[in-house]
Motif scaffolding. Sequence first.
Motif, mmCIF file in Angstrom:
data_model
loop_
_atom_site.group_PDB
_atom_site.id
_atom_site.type_symbol
_atom_site.label_atom_id
_atom_site.label_comp_id
_atom_site.label_asym_id
_atom_site.label_seq_id
_atom_site.Cartn_x
_atom_site.Cartn_y
_atom_site.Cartn_z
ATOM 1 N N GLU A 29 0.841 -1.194 0.000
ATOM 2 C CA GLU A 29 0.000 0.000 0.000
ATOM 3 C C GLU A 29 0.881 1.250 0.000
ATOM 4 O O GLU A 29 2.020 1.219 0.488
ATOM 5 N N PRO A 30 0.395 2.355 -0.554
ATOM 6 C CA PRO A 30 -0.946 2.546 -1.127
ATOM 7 C C PRO A 30 -1.059 1.876 -2.504
ATOM 8 O O PRO A 30 -0.095 1.824 -3.259
ATOM 9 N N TRP A 31 -2.239 1.379 -2.812
ATOM 10 C CA TRP A 31 -2.468 0.744 -4.094
ATOM 11 C C TRP A 31 -2.596 1.786 -5.203
ATOM 12 O O TRP A 31 -3.035 2.911 -4.953
ATOM 13 N N PRO A 32 -2.220 1.426 -6.410
ATOM 14 C CA PRO A 32 -2.378 2.353 -7.538
ATOM 15 C C PRO A 32 -3.853 2.647 -7.801
ATOM 16 O O PRO A 32 -4.699 1.762 -7.710
ATOM 17 N N GLU A 33 -4.149 3.909 -8.097
ATOM 18 C CA GLU A 33 -5.520 4.311 -8.402
ATOM 19 C C GLU A 33 -5.706 4.290 -9.916
ATOM 20 O O GLU A 33 -5.554 5.302 -10.591
ATOM 21 N N ASP A 34 -6.019 3.147 -10.413
ATOM 22 C CA ASP A 34 -6.133 2.938 -11.860
ATOM 23 C C ASP A 34 -7.155 1.830 -12.079
ATOM 24 O O ASP A 34 -7.058 0.751 -11.485
ATOM 25 N N GLY A 35 -8.136 2.090 -12.939
ATOM 26 C CA GLY A 35 -9.205 1.136 -13.167
ATOM 27 C C GLY A 35 -8.762 -0.170 -13.783
ATOM 28 O O GLY A 35 -9.522 -1.146 -13.797
ATOM 29 N N ARG A 36 -7.523 -0.223 -14.289
ATOM 30 C CA ARG A 36 -7.037 -1.465 -14.899
ATOM 31 C C ARG A 36 -6.678 -2.510 -13.846
ATOM 32 O O ARG A 36 -6.562 -3.696 -14.170
ATOM 33 N N TYR A 37 -6.482 -2.081 -12.609
ATOM 34 C CA TYR A 37 -6.017 -3.006 -11.576
ATOM 35 C C TYR A 37 -7.182 -3.734 -10.901
ATOM 36 O O TYR A 37 -8.262 -3.170 -10.706
ATOM 37 N N ASP A 38 -6.924 -4.989 -10.555
ATOM 38 C CA ASP A 38 -7.918 -5.839 -9.902
ATOM 39 C C ASP A 38 -7.687 -5.806 -8.392
ATOM 40 O O ASP A 38 -6.617 -6.219 -7.917
ATOM 41 N N PRO A 39 -8.659 -5.327 -7.614
ATOM 42 C CA PRO A 39 -8.469 -5.243 -6.147
ATOM 43 C C PRO A 39 -8.130 -6.587 -5.516
ATOM 44 O O PRO A 39 -7.348 -6.644 -4.547
ATOM 45 N N GLU A 40 -8.702 -7.678 -6.017
ATOM 46 C CA GLU A 40 -8.422 -8.999 -5.459
ATOM 47 C C GLU A 40 -6.956 -9.377 -5.661
ATOM 48 O O GLU A 40 -6.308 -9.925 -4.771
ATOM 49 N N LEU A 41 -6.428 -9.073 -6.847
ATOM 50 C CA LEU A 41 -5.026 -9.390 -7.122
ATOM 51 C C LEU A 41 -4.103 -8.490 -6.320
ATOM 52 O O LEU A 41 -3.048 -8.938 -5.829
ATOM 53 N N LEU A 42 -4.457 -7.228 -6.198
ATOM 54 C CA LEU A 42 -3.641 -6.318 -5.391
ATOM 55 C C LEU A 42 -3.570 -6.806 -3.951
ATOM 56 O O LEU A 42 -2.522 -6.720 -3.300
ATOM 57 N N ALA A 43 -4.662 -7.338 -3.453
ATOM 58 C CA ALA A 43 -4.726 -7.760 -2.054
ATOM 59 C C ALA A 43 -4.039 -9.092 -1.808
ATOM 60 O O ALA A 43 -3.391 -9.293 -0.764
ATOM 61 N N HIS A 44 -4.147 -10.010 -2.777
ATOM 62 C CA HIS A 44 -3.690 -11.379 -2.524
ATOM 63 C C HIS A 44 -2.500 -11.817 -3.376
ATOM 64 O O HIS A 44 -1.944 -12.893 -3.145
ATOM 65 N N GLY A 45 -2.100 -11.015 -4.332
ATOM 66 C CA GLY A 45 -0.989 -11.387 -5.188
ATOM 67 C C GLY A 45 -1.462 -11.864 -6.555
ATOM 68 O O GLY A 45 -2.621 -12.232 -6.732
ATOM 69 N N ASP A 46 -0.537 -11.861 -7.497
ATOM 70 C CA ASP A 46 -0.860 -12.239 -8.882
ATOM 71 C C ASP A 46 0.077 -13.364 -9.313
ATOM 72 O O ASP A 46 1.268 -13.148 -9.534
ATOM 73 N N ARG A 47 -0.455 -14.579 -9.428
ATOM 74 C CA ARG A 47 0.338 -15.745 -9.795
ATOM 75 C C ARG A 47 0.023 -16.236 -11.203
ATOM 76 O O ARG A 47 0.309 -17.376 -11.537
ATOM 77 N N ARG A 48 -0.552 -15.382 -12.023
ATOM 78 C CA ARG A 48 -0.928 -15.798 -13.369
ATOM 79 C C ARG A 48 0.284 -15.848 -14.291
ATOM 80 O O ARG A 48 1.320 -15.227 -14.035
ATOM 81 N N ASN A 49 0.107 -16.547 -15.393
ATOM 82 C CA ASN A 49 1.148 -16.667 -16.412
ATOM 83 C C ASN A 49 1.060 -15.465 -17.352
ATOM 84 O O ASN A 49 0.649 -15.571 -18.501
ATOM 85 N N VAL A 50 1.440 -14.289 -16.833
ATOM 86 C CA VAL A 50 1.444 -13.058 -17.635
ATOM 87 C C VAL A 50 2.785 -12.345 -17.445
ATOM 88 O O VAL A 50 3.464 -12.540 -16.434
#
Length: 221
Positions: A29-50
Motif C-alpha cells: 500500500e498505497p495501491w495504484p488508483e487505476d481502473g485497470r487493476y484488480d483489487p483482489e489481485l492487489l490484495a492477494h498477489g498475482d500468480r498468473r502466467n502473464v
Amino acid sequence: MSSETTAPAEPLQYDDGYGPEIGVGPHPEPWPEDGRYDPELLAHGDRRNVVDRYRYWTREAIVADLDTRRHDFHVAVENWSHDFNIGSVVRTANAFLAKEIHIVGQRRWNRRGAMVTDRYQHVRHHPDTEALTSWAATEELPIIGIDNLPGSVPLETTVLPRRCVLLFGQEGPGLTEEARRHASRVCSIAQFGSTRSLNAGAAAAIAMHAWISRHARIEDL
C-alpha cells in the motif's frame, strides 16, 4: 510493473500445475488508483502466467491493451480428433500476438497445453474448412497452409503476406485434403534429419516466427 516493487509472498504455481513458482505477492500500500487493476489481485498477489507489465491488471484490461497491438496474421488449426497439440499452438499464437485463433472442426478442443493463454486471445470456431475459407474471403485474407506436402513451397524462401491466415493440420495426418484445396498456397518447413515430420506445435511456432521475423516491429517490445 516490475516484480521488484512488490512485497514477498507465499509461493504458488500456475493454475494448471505446470511450471516453476511464479508471480508476485500482495501489492504494498498505497495501491495504484487505476481502473485497470484488480483489487483482489492487489490484495492477494498475482500468480498468473502473464508478463510483468500486466501484473495485477484485470483480464479485461489485459485483453483491451493487447487489442491495440495485435499483429495482422491469424492462426487456424484443424480439430477433428481432439488433438492435444492445439493447446500448444494457441499458447504460441498468444506469445506472438496473433490477431485471432480459429478452431476448425469440433468446437471443443484440448486446452491444457494452452496454459490459460486462450483467455487473452479472441477464439473463433468454424464447423469446417469451407466455413473458414468463406470467412477469410470476406476479410480478404489468403489462407497459407503449413505442411510438408508434394508441391509445397519452402517457408524459408517464401515471403508471408502481412495479412493472412496460417492454417495448421493435426498431429500425424497433417492438413486434410479439403484444407489443401482451400489454401492459396502450402509452405513446407525444411528438415534435414530422418524424421518424416515435425511436431504440429513446433511447426506452428516456426511458421509464426517466420511471420514475426518479416513483419513485426521488434523495437515495440
